[in-house]
Design an enzyme around this catalytic site. Sequence first.
Site, PDB file in Angstrom:
ATOM      1  N   LYS A 156      24.499  55.840  54.508  1.00 38.14           N
ATOM      2  CA  LYS A 156      23.747  54.624  54.186  1.00 38.14           C
ATOM      3  C   LYS A 156      24.725  53.458  54.221  1.00 38.14           C
ATOM      4  O   LYS A 156      25.946  53.646  54.345  1.00 38.14           O
ATOM      5  CB  LYS A 156      23.071  54.722  52.823  1.00 38.14           C
ATOM      6  CG  LYS A 156      23.975  55.150  51.688  1.00 38.14           C
ATOM      7  CD  LYS A 156      23.182  55.358  50.403  1.00 38.14           C
ATOM      8  CE  LYS A 156      22.373  56.614  50.440  1.00 38.14           C
ATOM      9  NZ  LYS A 156      20.989  56.492  50.076  1.00 38.14           N
ATOM     10  N   ARG A 157      24.191  52.258  54.158  1.00 36.92           N
ATOM     11  CA  ARG A 157      25.029  51.065  54.125  1.00 36.92           C
ATOM     12  C   ARG A 157      26.082  51.199  53.026  1.00 36.92           C
ATOM     13  O   ARG A 157      25.788  51.648  51.923  1.00 36.92           O
ATOM     14  CB  ARG A 157      24.130  49.854  53.875  1.00 36.92           C
ATOM     15  CG  ARG A 157      24.814  48.522  53.783  1.00 36.92           C
ATOM     16  CD  ARG A 157      23.777  47.404  53.848  1.00 36.92           C
ATOM     17  NE  ARG A 157      22.713  47.559  52.885  1.00 36.92           N
ATOM     18  CZ  ARG A 157      22.697  46.991  51.674  1.00 36.92           C
ATOM     19  NH1 ARG A 157      23.712  46.235  51.286  1.00 36.92           N
ATOM     20  NH2 ARG A 157      21.676  47.163  50.866  1.00 36.92           N
ATOM     21  N   THR A 217      14.868  55.052  51.800  1.00 42.58           N
ATOM     22  CA  THR A 217      13.987  55.845  52.658  1.00 42.58           C
ATOM     23  C   THR A 217      14.725  57.046  53.232  1.00 42.58           C
ATOM     24  O   THR A 217      14.101  58.022  53.626  1.00 42.58           O
ATOM     25  CB  THR A 217      13.404  55.004  53.814  1.00 42.58           C
ATOM     26  OG1 THR A 217      14.468  54.327  54.487  1.00 42.58           O
ATOM     27  CG2 THR A 217      12.412  53.984  53.307  1.00 42.58           C
TER      28      THR A 217
END
Length: 956
Positions: free
Chosen positions: A686-687, A798
């Site tokens: 993820k980021r 998500t």
Amino acid sequence: MATSLNSATSPPTDTLPHCCSISRCINKPSKLFLTRTSYSRSLKGSVSAAKNISSEPKQKLKDTITEEGGTDDLISSTREAAAIASHIKYHAEFTPLYSPERFELPKAFFATAQSVRDALIINWNATYEYHEKMNVKQAYYLSMEFLQGRALLNAIGNLELTGAYSEALRNLGLNLENVACQEPDAALGNGGLGRLASCFLDSLATLNYPAWGYGLRYKYGLFKQKITSDGQEEVAENWLEMGNPWEITRNDVSYPVKFYGKVVTGSDGRRHWTGGEDIKAVAYDVPIPGYKTKTTINLRLWSTKAPSEDFDLHAFNAGEHTKACEGQANAEKICYVLYPGDESVEGKILRLKQQYTLCSASLQDIIARFERRSGGHANWKDFPQKVAVQMNDTHPTLCIPELMRILIDLKGMSWKEAWDITQRTMAYTNHTVLPEALEKWSLELMQKLLPRHVEIIEMVDEQLICSIISERGTSDPDLLEKKLNAMRILENFDLPASVADIFVKPKADTAVDLSEELEVPDEAAAADAEDELEETDTQKKEEVDQEPVPKPPKMVRMANLCVAGGHAVNGVAEIHSEIVKDEVFSDFYKLWPEKFQNKTNGVTPRRWIRFCNPHLSNIITKWIGTENWVQDTEKLAELREFADNEDLQAEWTAAKRSNKIKLVSFLKEKTGYSVCPDAMFDIQVKRIHEYKRQLLNILGVVYRYKKMKEISAVERKAKFVPRVCVFGGKAFATYVQAKRIVKFITDVGAKINHDSDIGDLLKVVFVPDYNVSVAELLIPASELSQHISTAGMEASGTSNMKFAMNGCILIGTLDGANVEIREEVGEDNFFLFGAKAPEIAGLRQERAEGKFVPDARFEEVKEFVRSGVFGPYNYDALMGSLEGNEGYGRADYFLVGKDFPSYIECQEKVDDAYRDQKRWTRMSILNTAGSYKFSSDRTIHEYAREIWNIEPLELP
């Protein structure tokens, strides 16, 4: 070996020798040069088959399962494959983007994609014409990001042509997977915001909703991430260098967009925005096909350029080339980069230009469509009955003042009429509780760039103030002033004159009663008074000498404008929506409770399990007894009754291992590291951000490594389950601390992966340039996934849904959608740790008061890092952020130290569970079964019914 495009018996190969032209490879060259008529007939027949698949009888379910475990499309046949092969050959010859001397994989991809696009265009045009004819209400989804990923496999999968294309390419001596891998990911997004938008488009098309997406066509994307010995390095994306076969340039669809200038009152009494800098926004359309439906909706992306007359030919011929091209350069750079650095004034201006371009061009396009569909007799009161605009986060906020400007200044409406239409049209999705992510813009900058919009925003602000005063009353001016300061759109701004009198405090009564006898002071008293006067004068002088306290800057709060200017505000997970109501917008919620809703995010099951994990998909279809779960994910819950079935568990484990072996090859290719497929695959992608706590994860790995080194090889093997810890994600280019975390992860990996004492017991791999295509490999192979943000700080997430859907077990905090996932998969099938959201404020206060006592194991890990075991890089700044009680970049704001003991103890439970593979596989099955709720189809149905008020419209 050469590939013959006409020979079905040619040996498979993926490239041709450089000296080999297409025509030389053809046994009978005349067959290649199809006439347009024969090509059209062939295309029509193939597409007709694809369009009418729903009416064809289905084969028995068992016939759909191939030896490899994949599901071939039911319409795959020799005739269709031959027609598709003809389409590919036609495009290779007649619409080439490469020289004719070679037919290598890149050229094969473009020819294949163009043939698919031909099929899409038929449905695309039919969808557009039907929506025009029916003139129903349409939703428009505006987002600064659309993280699409590769389109080829998704498109042919949705058209149910995977088998036919696979056979056609095989007959041409090519492999579908190798051809598909030539497609670069579209660089139109970065993280969950953009991926959610893309999932929504897929669901909108699949569910036959009339809707479009609007975004910007970034030439260089965010950046391409490279990992070097210095950590992360950023280079420009090159996804458009060789062209984009999916997009169609609409040269006839362009709109003017203005910046700067001034606002004057015309002779008609209206305000006119004149002068300034004008650019053109040109439309690029991308088809979005639905699954098993003819509906194909549109993603319209704007690219910017200057009018030709802005090119200064005189300056160019005088040798002033840079000056001559200034207008073009200023226009084109608006769509160069996603989220350009905004630490400079120039960067801020560019970001604001991007946001306004998206809003202005999209609204002009929406209005033009509304007027056209109205037959030239637009009834503007009907606009909200025909148009729903969804603002994906605060980036499209300028839609509110822009629609007001168009309706008032260009369409001649009154303020009241325009405001009513705007509020009923606009809706806002909030994606964050982080204060820094709730956008604020400098009023001075906005006034300079968008002067008319500032006038409108000031009027909206005044109207909001009046609404608050009307609701709250004026009995408690101090409380009212506090509420206004929190809720106003304009921050650090004087109250408008119309309400300022409410807050004027009465002066104290200083009148002297002259009837009282005045006493004449004695000499001593007079001297004392004189001394006091001198002291007062000295004090005043000192105050004058002190530097004045600077006034805080005047800002425009975009989130507050979104809440005020729309009819609906939604969070993206149940816990997030409660935080939005109770904390982020609590005063607004008390004022307008009817506006606030929850819409838990979802992901498309087509891309995120059906197409990226065909092995598992076939198993699910076999055991549920239908493939309808791809459209109705509630059927996944039926897997629960088979969770203990040994046959299902054996098939499930085999599918997971197959995906892991595939990932092993990918990791070796991309990073050079070899990992063992028998180890647990533990993934966090993820980021990179401090609140997502990749730092907690890697410190846990360091602790594990340290404990391994302290015991013998025999003890090590008995105590620890082998793990491959995979990280991926981009740190924003100017986010120094996030980049330190990336550097730290790679340094830890370099040390551990070369430690012969540890071997395959522990590996740490950072995957460079994480994107959708990488995720499609990582997620099906994952066994444990980490979603470990500080509780209350992740809106939803998500990726947690994608991992659960693919049978991956989660370790995480009670944050975002984790809460709902845990409820659905069962508490025993989710590894929970850490502080809870209601505790966070108190824990930070405890830290600030110096009462926090760190766990000895946490101190041990930090000391180990500082010892230099992971190389010469100085990690004092990174470790220092976890220490102290106050100060910027200090005091462990994200509570890594607080949650560390709970985290490593939870990881021990993970090891225990993994040792029992029967139990682990059962947990995996129940995670997939429990993910039924997290389809974006469900989310879109909720938006359509409860916010947009639109109905499905299936093509006849």
